[in-house]
Design an enzyme around this catalytic site. Structure first.
Site, PDB file in Angstrom:
ATOM      1  N   ASN A   1      -2.246 -11.225  -1.943  1.00  0.00           N
ATOM      2  CA  ASN A   1      -1.771 -12.579  -2.192  1.00  0.00           C
ATOM      3  C   ASN A   1      -2.938 -13.553  -2.259  1.00  0.00           C
ATOM      4  O   ASN A   1      -4.026 -13.282  -1.748  1.00  0.00           O
ATOM      5  CB  ASN A   1      -0.818 -13.029  -1.088  1.00  0.00           C
ATOM      6  CG  ASN A   1       0.608 -12.565  -1.319  1.00  0.00           C
ATOM      7  OD1 ASN A   1       1.021 -12.339  -2.452  1.00  0.00           O
ATOM      8  ND2 ASN A   1       1.363 -12.407  -0.246  1.00  0.00           N
TER       9      ASN A   1
ATOM     10  N   SER B   1       6.380 -13.386   2.965  1.00  0.00           N
ATOM     11  CA  SER B   1       5.329 -12.685   3.708  1.00  0.00           C
ATOM     12  C   SER B   1       4.703 -13.576   4.775  1.00  0.00           C
ATOM     13  O   SER B   1       4.375 -13.113   5.874  1.00  0.00           O
ATOM     14  CB  SER B   1       4.243 -12.176   2.750  1.00  0.00           C
ATOM     15  OG  SER B   1       3.661 -13.247   2.028  1.00  0.00           O
TER      16      SER B   1
ATOM     17  N   ASN C   1      14.129 -17.394   1.601  1.00  0.00           N
ATOM     18  CA  ASN C   1      13.657 -18.032   0.368  1.00  0.00           C
ATOM     19  C   ASN C   1      14.723 -18.877  -0.323  1.00  0.00           C
ATOM     20  O   ASN C   1      14.456 -19.971  -0.815  1.00  0.00           O
ATOM     21  CB  ASN C   1      13.144 -16.972  -0.609  1.00  0.00           C
ATOM     22  CG  ASN C   1      11.896 -16.269  -0.114  1.00  0.00           C
ATOM     23  OD1 ASN C   1      11.354 -16.596   0.934  1.00  0.00           O
ATOM     24  ND2 ASN C   1      11.437 -15.288  -0.867  1.00  0.00           N
TER      25      ASN C   1
ATOM     26  N   GLY D   1       0.819  -1.212   0.000  1.00  0.00           N
ATOM     27  CA  GLY D   1       0.000   0.000   0.000  1.00  0.00           C
ATOM     28  C   GLY D   1       0.850   1.258   0.000  1.00  0.00           C
ATOM     29  O   GLY D   1       0.610   2.194  -0.772  1.00  0.00           O
TER      30      GLY D   1
ATOM     31  N   GLU E   1      -2.022 -15.860   5.530  1.00  0.00           N
ATOM     32  CA  GLU E   1      -2.960 -15.976   4.409  1.00  0.00           C
ATOM     33  C   GLU E   1      -3.032 -17.411   3.882  1.00  0.00           C
ATOM     34  O   GLU E   1      -3.424 -17.640   2.740  1.00  0.00           O
ATOM     35  CB  GLU E   1      -2.541 -15.019   3.294  1.00  0.00           C
ATOM     36  CG  GLU E   1      -2.593 -13.555   3.713  1.00  0.00           C
ATOM     37  CD  GLU E   1      -2.049 -12.604   2.663  1.00  0.00           C
ATOM     38  OE1 GLU E   1      -2.841 -11.877   2.047  1.00  0.00           O
ATOM     39  OE2 GLU E   1      -0.819 -12.589   2.472  1.00  0.00           O
TER      40      GLU E   1
ATOM     41  N   ASN F   1       3.618 -19.022  -4.624  1.00  0.00           N
ATOM     42  CA  ASN F   1       3.336 -18.777  -3.206  1.00  0.00           C
ATOM     43  C   ASN F   1       3.077 -20.066  -2.436  1.00  0.00           C
ATOM     44  O   ASN F   1       3.424 -20.181  -1.262  1.00  0.00           O
ATOM     45  CB  ASN F   1       2.145 -17.842  -3.050  1.00  0.00           C
ATOM     46  CG  ASN F   1       2.488 -16.395  -3.319  1.00  0.00           C
ATOM     47  OD1 ASN F   1       3.648 -16.004  -3.262  1.00  0.00           O
ATOM     48  ND2 ASN F   1       1.487 -15.587  -3.625  1.00  0.00           N
TER      49      ASN F   1
ATOM     50  N   LYS G   1       1.273 -17.100  -9.923  1.00  0.00           N
ATOM     51  CA  LYS G   1       1.693 -16.502  -8.656  1.00  0.00           C
ATOM     52  C   LYS G   1       1.245 -17.368  -7.484  1.00  0.00           C
ATOM     53  O   LYS G   1       1.982 -17.536  -6.508  1.00  0.00           O
ATOM     54  CB  LYS G   1       1.109 -15.090  -8.509  1.00  0.00           C
ATOM     55  CG  LYS G   1       1.594 -14.407  -7.234  1.00  0.00           C
ATOM     56  CD  LYS G   1       1.170 -12.959  -7.143  1.00  0.00           C
ATOM     57  CE  LYS G   1       1.732 -12.327  -5.868  1.00  0.00           C
ATOM     58  NZ  LYS G   1       1.368 -10.913  -5.724  1.00  0.00           N
TER      59      LYS G   1
END
Length: 300
Positions: free
Chosen positions: A101, A252, A200, A12, A264, A186, A182
């Protein structure tokens, strides 16, 4: 263009910072209701590690009334509440763009009058402290329509506005395939780095090859039922390339777990599990990761 950005997280603030640079845009930020203090300025560290403090314009009711574009940059599990809150504030002609996401958060848009787009980005960004974001990696954005109709002129205007603010960006008529790509990335990188508490790049270690192979196989099988087809070798290569390119990054989901925030997972591997159940497809590795992330995250 009159733009309201919802969400003061990393993405954002990244979009707020770059869109507000142009004198052609009137940009304001709408913060979470849980935010106890909204400063008059925000901090931003650019890709060259140059930091600055700039004035922050907070969105009020007038901003929503005049908005031509609303960019929603929140967690996937917050999308539904944001949509409900927006309905009484905005005109039927405003364009809503979702940037989050996972998948599954935007499936109930049928009663929305507004046309909706989704924005996928590979730019890296993190929050150093409240209202201070750092751009950590250059990337690419894909924009595509997911609900309603948008005129060619408005589509071109929005695409140009976003691309000029944060290059590079492409409007695509095949956004579903981009979303699934994507999602697949993820589904591998986020939960494994979160559960193992690793950066990662550590997923390149051979000990992770078996689980990554099985996850990809499950994802490809489920994707077929959604009319999305992947080549196994190409998808694996893409996922591992992302892990290599973001080797030192904290995913994330791992970040959320370390900071004891809700993850998420329900909209990433959980989305695969949900679709698999509807089609009677076994996806044990994805199910296991959902269970592990929830077990390790006290707020899920």
């Amino acid at each position: 263009m009159n733009i309201v950005i919802i969400g003061q997280g990393a993405i954002g603030l990244l979009w707020y910072h770059h869109l507000a640079k142009s004198s052609k845009n009137a940009v304001s930020l709408f913060c979470s209701s849980r935010t106890t203090f909204i400063p008059s300025h925000y901090g931003f560290t650019d890709i060259n590690l140059q930091s600055d403090e700039l004035a922050l314009t907070v969105a009020d009711n007038a901003a929503f009334t005049d908005a031509e574009l609303i960019l929603i940059c929140v967690k996937s599990y917050q999308v539904k509440a944001v949509i409900e809150a927006l309905k009484s504030k905005i005109s039927a002609h405003v364009i809503i763009v979702f940037c989050h996401n996972g998948m599954g958060a935007c499936h109930n848009l049928a009663d929305l009058q507004q046309s909706c787009l989704t924005l996928l980005t590979t730019h890296g960004c993190k929050i150093n402290s409240p209202f201070h974001a750092q751009h950590t990696g250059l990337g690419h954005c894909d924009l595509g329509s997911i609900h309603g109709k948008i005129s060619p002129l408005m589509r071109a205007n929005i695409t140009s506005t976003l691309e000029q603010a944060l290059p590079t960006l492409t409007f695509t008529n095949d956004i579903k395939t981009k979303q699934w790509l994507k999602l697949a990335i993820n589904c591998v990188i986020n939960p494994l780095t979160a559960v193992e508490n690793i950066d990662n790049g550590q997923l390149l270690d051979e000990r992770f090859t078996p689980i990554i192979t099985e996850l990809i196989s499950e994802i490809i099988t489920v994707a077929v039922y959604e009319d999305v087809k992947f080549n196994f070798d190409e998808l694996q290569e893409k996922i591992m390339q992302v892990a290599k390119n973001t080797a030192k990054n904290c995913s994330s989901m791992r970040s959320d777990m370390l900071q004891q925030r809700k993850t998420e997972i329900d909209y990433i591997n959980g989305y695969i599990v949900s679709l698999a159940k509807k089609s009677g497809i076994p996806v044990p590795k994805n199910e296991k990761l959902v269970q592990l992330v929830k077990a390790l995250s006290q707020v899920d």
